[in-house]
Motif scaffolding. Structure first.
Motif, PDB file in Angstrom:
ATOM      1  N   SER A  68       0.827  -1.207   0.000  1.00 12.92           N
ATOM      2  CA  SER A  68       0.000   0.000   0.000  1.00 12.92           C
ATOM      3  C   SER A  68       0.858   1.254   0.000  1.00 12.92           C
ATOM      4  CB  SER A  68      -0.928  -0.007   1.216  1.00 12.92           C
ATOM      5  OG  SER A  68      -1.632   1.203   1.317  1.00 12.92           O
ATOM      6  N   GLU A  69       1.888   1.295   0.835  1.00 11.16           N
ATOM      7  CA  GLU A  69       2.727   2.489   0.924  1.00 11.16           C
ATOM      8  C   GLU A  69       3.587   2.666  -0.322  1.00 11.16           C
ATOM      9  OE1 GLU A  69       2.249   4.725   3.244  1.00 11.16           O
ATOM     10  OE2 GLU A  69       0.692   3.349   3.904  1.00 11.16           O
ATOM     11  N   ALA A  70       4.043   1.556  -0.904  1.00 11.33           N
ATOM     12  CA  ALA A  70       4.797   1.666  -2.157  1.00 11.33           C
ATOM     13  C   ALA A  70       3.906   2.201  -3.277  1.00 11.33           C
ATOM     14  CB  ALA A  70       5.376   0.305  -2.545  1.00 11.33           C
ATOM     15  N   GLY A  71       2.643   1.757  -3.292  1.00 11.78           N
ATOM     16  CA  GLY A  71       1.701   2.278  -4.272  1.00 11.78           C
ATOM     17  C   GLY A  71       1.432   3.756  -4.061  1.00 11.78           C
ATOM     18  N   TYR A  72       1.374   4.183  -2.816  1.00 11.57           N
ATOM     19  CA  TYR A  72       1.174   5.608  -2.521  1.00 11.57           C
ATOM     20  C   TYR A  72       2.359   6.439  -2.983  1.00 11.57           C
ATOM     21  CZ  TYR A  72       0.794   9.872   0.253  1.00 11.57           C
ATOM     22  OH  TYR A  72       0.758  11.178   0.650  1.00 11.57           O
ATOM     23  N   LEU A  73       3.562   5.890  -2.835  1.00  9.89           N
ATOM     24  CA  LEU A  73       4.757   6.599  -3.303  1.00  9.89           C
ATOM     25  C   LEU A  73       4.733   6.746  -4.823  1.00  9.89           C
ATOM     26  CD1 LEU A  73       7.531   7.846  -2.753  1.00  9.89           C
ATOM     27  CD2 LEU A  73       8.508   5.543  -2.832  1.00  9.89           C
ATOM     28  N   ARG A  74       4.343   5.685  -5.521  1.00  5.77           N
ATOM     29  CA  ARG A  74       4.240   5.778  -6.984  1.00  5.77           C
ATOM     30  C   ARG A  74       3.156   6.777  -7.395  1.00  5.77           C
ATOM     31  NH1 ARG A  74       4.908   0.118  -6.539  1.00  5.77           N
ATOM     32  NH2 ARG A  74       2.657  -0.176  -6.676  1.00  5.77           N
ATOM     33  N   ALA A  75       2.050   6.802  -6.651  1.00  3.14           N
ATOM     34  CA  ALA A  75       0.987   7.765  -6.958  1.00  3.14           C
ATOM     35  C   ALA A  75       1.471   9.192  -6.743  1.00  3.14           C
ATOM     36  CB  ALA A  75      -0.239   7.482  -6.090  1.00  3.14           C
ATOM     37  N   ALA A  76       2.272   9.415  -5.704  1.00  5.21           N
ATOM     38  CA  ALA A  76       2.814  10.754  -5.454  1.00  5.21           C
ATOM     39  C   ALA A  76       3.728  11.189  -6.594  1.00  5.21           C
ATOM     40  CB  ALA A  76       3.582  10.764  -4.127  1.00  5.21           C
ATOM     41  N   GLU A  77       4.527  10.263  -7.110  1.00  5.50           N
ATOM     42  CA  GLU A  77       5.377  10.589  -8.244  1.00  5.50           C
ATOM     43  C   GLU A  77       4.540  10.912  -9.475  1.00  5.50           C
ATOM     44  OE1 GLU A  77       7.741   7.108  -8.479  1.00  5.50           O
ATOM     45  OE2 GLU A  77       9.193   7.758  -6.960  1.00  5.50           O
ATOM     46  N   GLY A  78       3.405  10.206  -9.625  1.00  4.49           N
ATOM     47  CA  GLY A  78       2.510  10.497 -10.733  1.00  4.49           C
ATOM     48  C   GLY A  78       1.903  11.885 -10.636  1.00  4.49           C
ATOM     49  N   LEU A  79       1.598  12.333  -9.422  1.00  2.00           N
ATOM     50  CA  LEU A  79       1.052  13.679  -9.239  1.00  2.00           C
ATOM     51  C   LEU A  79       2.049  14.751  -9.671  1.00  2.00           C
ATOM     52  CD1 LEU A  79      -0.718  13.298  -5.769  1.00  2.00           C
ATOM     53  CD2 LEU A  79      -1.800  13.484  -8.008  1.00  2.00           C
ATOM     54  N   VAL A  80       3.310  14.532  -9.354  1.00  3.84           N
ATOM     55  CA  VAL A  80       4.336  15.490  -9.762  1.00  3.84           C
ATOM     56  C   VAL A  80       4.461  15.518 -11.285  1.00  3.84           C
ATOM     57  CG1 VAL A  80       6.776  16.091  -9.590  1.00  3.84           C
ATOM     58  CG2 VAL A  80       5.574  15.194  -7.597  1.00  3.84           C
ATOM     59  N   SER A  81       4.405  14.353 -11.911  1.00  5.23           N
ATOM     60  CA  SER A  81       4.468  14.302 -13.371  1.00  5.23           C
ATOM     61  C   SER A  81       3.269  15.012 -13.998  1.00  5.23           C
ATOM     62  CB  SER A  81       4.524  12.848 -13.839  1.00  5.23           C
ATOM     63  OG  SER A  81       5.695  12.202 -13.373  1.00  5.23           O
ATOM     64  N   ASP A  82       2.095  14.840 -13.392  1.00  2.17           N
ATOM     65  CA  ASP A  82       0.893  15.524 -13.903  1.00  2.17           C
ATOM     66  C   ASP A  82       1.037  17.045 -13.790  1.00  2.17           C
ATOM     67  OD1 ASP A  82      -0.211  13.065 -14.422  1.00  2.17           O
ATOM     68  OD2 ASP A  82      -1.450  13.013 -12.618  1.00  2.17           O
ATOM     69  N   GLU A  83       1.596  17.502 -12.674  1.00  2.00           N
ATOM     70  CA  GLU A  83       1.779  18.942 -12.496  1.00  2.00           C
ATOM     71  C   GLU A  83       2.772  19.494 -13.512  1.00  2.00           C
ATOM     72  OE1 GLU A  83       2.589  22.147  -8.870  1.00  2.00           O
ATOM     73  OE2 GLU A  83       2.845  19.995  -8.529  1.00  2.00           O
ATOM     74  N   ALA A  84       3.830  18.730 -13.769  1.00  2.00           N
ATOM     75  CA  ALA A  84       4.809  19.165 -14.764  1.00  2.00           C
ATOM     76  C   ALA A  84       4.195  19.203 -16.157  1.00  2.00           C
ATOM     77  CB  ALA A  84       6.026  18.242 -14.738  1.00  2.00           C
ATOM     78  N   ALA A  85       3.366  18.198 -16.462  1.00  2.00           N
ATOM     79  CA  ALA A  85       2.705  18.184 -17.772  1.00  2.00           C
ATOM     80  C   ALA A  85       1.758  19.369 -17.920  1.00  2.00           C
ATOM     81  CB  ALA A  85       1.956  16.871 -17.952  1.00  2.00           C
ATOM     82  N   ALA A  86       1.032  19.713 -16.859  1.00  2.00           N
ATOM     83  CA  ALA A  86       0.124  20.867 -16.903  1.00  2.00           C
ATOM     84  C   ALA A  86       0.905  22.163 -17.087  1.00  2.00           C
ATOM     85  CB  ALA A  86      -0.710  20.924 -15.627  1.00  2.00           C
ATOM     86  N   ALA A  87       2.048  22.285 -16.413  1.00  2.00           N
ATOM     87  CA  ALA A  87       2.876  23.479 -16.578  1.00  2.00           C
ATOM     88  C   ALA A  87       3.412  23.584 -18.000  1.00  2.00           C
ATOM     89  CB  ALA A  87       4.029  23.453 -15.576  1.00  2.00           C
TER      90      ALA A  87
END
Length: 264
Positions: A68-87
């Motif tokens: 569960s925590e490893a999946g949360y870490l991957r999801a957090a990395e995905g959020l950063v990628s989404d923010e970079a893509a939006a920028a």
């Protein structure tokens, strides 16, 4: 649990191992002191059948927790990628015909640099109330909206600018919400108790053995201690040992500085 998950990895590993080994030693000594002499023969008869059950219970809890925590870490990395893509979308939208891209690119660069410096880890990452970042967002909002409102820009380009701006701010909100997450206390207590129960049961099995033979339970104690340390290390990607990488945003910052989006 924030104070625990924010500790350095070395502290978590050493602390987890020391705790597990101390519990193992205390279990061995405690059984000798607390169990009456006439009942000591029954200790192995009770503890031995419990080992598979306790071991399986801890393994299941640990596997579910770590996954569960490893999946949360991957999801957090995905959020950063989404923010970079939006920028990146906003930076490209600012290069549309008749759009003055310089003010938007400057405001976007200021926002990205500020959020990386002031809002990436710690309390500011969890609350999202850093004043410098709020000011940078306000300047970016004003720059984009002022440009989108100009009649010569056109409705299509104006809509693209506003949509891209909304993507940046929405991605930031998602990141702040994810950073405010904490590990449920009952979640941690259940795993810790199951691990300590396994160690105590192991110590009870060797309470009559010599000190050298008793060292066999060091393996069990080490696995439990390292599992707990890994769980706490993975549980705080915005303020713990494994900080989410800001490389996607850094790449956009570099492109803005070099004029990549302007085609220079």
């Amino acid at each position: 649990m924030n104070w625990l998950t924010s500790l350095p990895a070395v502290v978590l590993v050493v602390g987890g191992l020391l705790l597990a080994l101390l519990v193992a030693a205390a279990a061995r000594i405690g059984v000798r002191m607390l169990v009456p002499l006439g009942e000591r023969d029954r200790v192995p008869q009770i503890a031995t059948p419990l080992m598979p059950t306790l071991g399986a219970a801890f393994a299941i809890f640990a596997a579910l927790s770590l996954a569960s925590e490893a999946g949360y870490l991957r999801a957090a990395e995905g959020l950063v990628s989404d923010e970079a893509a939006a920028a990146s979308r906003l930076a490209w939208a600012a290069t549309s015909p008749r759009v003055q891209s310089e003010p938007i690119h400057a405001a976007l660069l200021d926002y990205l640099q500020t959020t990386r410096a002031r809002e990436w880890v710690g309390q500011a990452a969890e609350s999202g109330d850093d004043s410098a970042t709020a000011g940078a967002i306000a300047r970016m909002e004003r720059s984009v909206r002022a440009e989108a409102a100009r009649p010569e820009v056109g409705s299509a380009a104006g809509t693209e600018l506003l949509s891209s701006l909304d993507g940046v701010t929405s991605s930031r909100r998602a990141r702040v919400a994810a950073a405010s997450r904490d590990v449920p206390s009952l979640y941690v207590v259940t795993l810790v108790v199951s691990g300590l129960a396994l160690i105590v049961n192991s110590g009870a099995l060797v309470f009559r053995s010599s000190l050298r033979t008793s060292l066999l339970i060091v393996g069990v104690a080490s696995v439990v201690g390292l599992s707990l340390a890994l769980l706490f290390a993975l549980s705080a990607p915005w303020g713990g040992p494994f900080i989410v990488s800001g490389h996607p945003l850094n790449a956009v910052i570099g492109d803005l500085k070099t004029g990549f989006f302007a085609g220079q």
